[in-house]
Design a protein around this motif. Structure first.
Motif, short mmCIF file in Angstrom:
data_model
loop_
_atom_site.label_atom_id
_atom_site.label_comp_id
_atom_site.label_asym_id
_atom_site.label_seq_id
_atom_site.Cartn_x
_atom_site.Cartn_y
_atom_site.Cartn_z
N THR A 79 0.78 -1.25 0.10
CA THR A 79 0.00 0.01 -0.11
C THR A 79 0.87 1.25 -0.01
O THR A 79 0.58 2.32 -0.63
N GLY A 80 2.21 1.34 0.65
CA GLY A 80 2.94 2.29 0.57
C GLY A 80 3.56 2.62 -0.70
O GLY A 80 4.29 3.72 -0.61
N THR A 81 3.27 1.84 -1.56
CA THR A 81 4.06 2.23 -2.86
C THR A 81 3.27 3.34 -3.41
O THR A 81 3.65 3.67 -4.50
N ASN A 82 1.89 3.72 -2.96
CA ASN A 82 1.41 4.84 -3.40
C ASN A 82 2.20 6.09 -3.43
O ASN A 82 2.13 7.08 -4.04
N VAL A 83 3.27 6.21 -2.50
CA VAL A 83 4.20 7.31 -2.31
C VAL A 83 5.02 7.42 -3.77
O VAL A 83 5.33 8.61 -4.07
N ILE A 84 5.41 6.42 -4.29
CA ILE A 84 6.12 6.74 -5.44
C ILE A 84 5.04 6.68 -6.66
O ILE A 84 5.33 7.28 -7.70
N MET A 85 3.84 6.26 -6.68
CA MET A 85 3.10 6.53 -7.87
C MET A 85 2.33 7.85 -7.75
O MET A 85 2.25 8.51 -9.19
N VAL A 86 2.29 8.82 -6.78
CA VAL A 86 1.67 10.12 -6.64
C VAL A 86 2.35 10.78 -7.61
O VAL A 86 1.92 11.41 -8.61
N PRO A 87 3.88 10.76 -7.62
CA PRO A 87 4.46 12.15 -8.68
C PRO A 87 4.17 11.53 -9.90
O PRO A 87 4.26 12.52 -10.90
N PHE A 88 4.16 10.38 -10.42
CA PHE A 88 4.14 10.00 -11.72
C PHE A 88 2.56 10.23 -12.13
O PHE A 88 2.33 10.59 -13.45
N ILE A 89 1.74 9.90 -11.32
CA ILE A 89 0.37 10.09 -11.83
C ILE A 89 -0.03 11.78 -11.90
O ILE A 89 -0.52 12.22 -12.93
N LEU B 65 -2.03 -3.68 -4.77
CA LEU B 65 -1.09 -2.71 -5.71
C LEU B 65 -2.17 -1.89 -6.26
O LEU B 65 -2.03 -0.81 -6.65
N LEU B 66 -3.30 -2.48 -6.46
CA LEU B 66 -4.61 -1.64 -7.06
C LEU B 66 -5.14 -0.69 -6.12
O LEU B 66 -5.15 0.40 -6.41
N CYS B 67 -5.18 -1.24 -4.76
CA CYS B 67 -5.42 -0.26 -3.69
C CYS B 67 -4.59 0.93 -3.70
O CYS B 67 -4.89 1.96 -3.60
N ALA B 68 -3.18 0.45 -3.69
CA ALA B 68 -2.30 1.79 -3.77
C ALA B 68 -2.22 2.65 -4.82
O ALA B 68 -2.34 3.74 -4.72
#
Length: 304
Positions: A102-112, A157-160
């Protein structure tokens, strides 16, 4: 300029407070799930939060525009689906492993955010995000059980990804619409979807033990209503990537409170994870400017 700095500082403090409250939600959720299903807990917490926000801010809801309503529903959709994917995925995997994924959202945010707004974050935000991912891994993953990829991993990963979308959506819409209106709408939308799910799935029940009800009310009032209100208001004055990094402190607070209240063991790896997460925050917050200033001073002295 001073006013903007003060607003940014207060926004950061607000996000740290939100992360702390969300961290305490791990303990409350663990206790509440002894009395009800995960989706029923979602219905309870979102319904309580929606009713509370609707009652308190009812006067400001009279002049909501269609654009604000659409924005709030979009944020609420990401909120509901992220929690749903997390709860369902948790049935197929270890909680510690899910916390890391779930913590991988930290990496996903700047890309999104980059994809949506065409605004590339600076290199320090990217470096900080990856540093914090390492810290989150050491803090939450039980390496003795291995790291295989299964159905629960895919759902988490979908949740993140959905949580990252939620953070980006809040960051964008909170600057264009009233944060209070957005909070009420997103919580109400998530509550309606949660109630529809438990009603049609047959999970709905009013027979909830007192202990479960108390924890559910705590989740609804503090971890949902106040926390998401705080997040939405704070993100009006900071970037989505910056907010994601601070909000990832939820894992740190959750672990610490689990140790204090639930008696969970704390390993040397987890201590290392906390330190590395702190280094990630330091990287994002200061961009190591204090080291640069020291280097410049030493260069000037050497020239003299």
């Amino acid at each position: 300029m001073e006013k903007l700095k003060k607003q940014s500082f207060l926004a950061d403090l607000g996000l740290v407070a939100v992360a702390f409250v969300w961290g305490s939600g791990f303990v409350a959720s663990k206790n509440a799930l002894d009395s009800m299903t995960p989706m029923m807990l979602m219905a309870l917490r979102f319904t309580v939060a929606a009713l509370l926000s609707g009652i308190i801010f009812r006067k400001s809801l009279k002049n909501i525009s269609k654009e604000t309503l659409r924005a709030g529903c979009m944020i609420g959709f990401f909120l509901f689906t992220a929690f749903a994917a997390q709860m369902i995925g948790l049935q197929y995997m270890l909680a510690g492993k899910q916390a890391f994924l779930t913590g991988t959202n930290v990496i996903m945010v700047p890309f999104i955010y980059w994809a949506v707004k065409k605004h590339q974050p600076d290199r320090y935000n990217f470096i900080a995000a990856f540093i914090m991912m390492l810290g989150l891994a050491l803090l939450t993953v039980d390496f003795s059980t291995g790291f295989t990829f299964q159905l629960g991993d895919s759902l988490t990963l979908l949740c993140a990804f959905l949580f990252a979308c939620h953070i980006v959506a809040v960051g964008i819409f909170s600057k264009e619409h009233d944060p209070i209106d957005l909070t009420v709408i997103q919580l109400s939308f998530a509550a309606v979807l949660s109630l529809l799910y438990v009603i049609f799935s047959g999970e709905f029940t009013l027979d909830i033990p007192a202990a479960g009800l108390v924890n559910g009310l705590y989740l609804g009032v503090f971890c949902t209503f106040l926390a998401f209100l705080g997040q939405t208001v704070a993100q009006k004055y900071t970037s989505s990537t910056h907010a994601a990094i601070i909000l990832s402190l939820e894992s740190v607070f959750g672990s610490i409170l689990s140790i204090i209240i639930l008696g969970d063991a704390f390993t040397p790896l987890m201590f290392s994870g906390c330190f590395i997460i702190f280094m990630g925050i330091l990287t994002a917050e200061t961009k190591w400017s204090f080291l640069k200033s020291k280097q410049k001073k030493s260069e000037k002295i050497s020239e003299v």
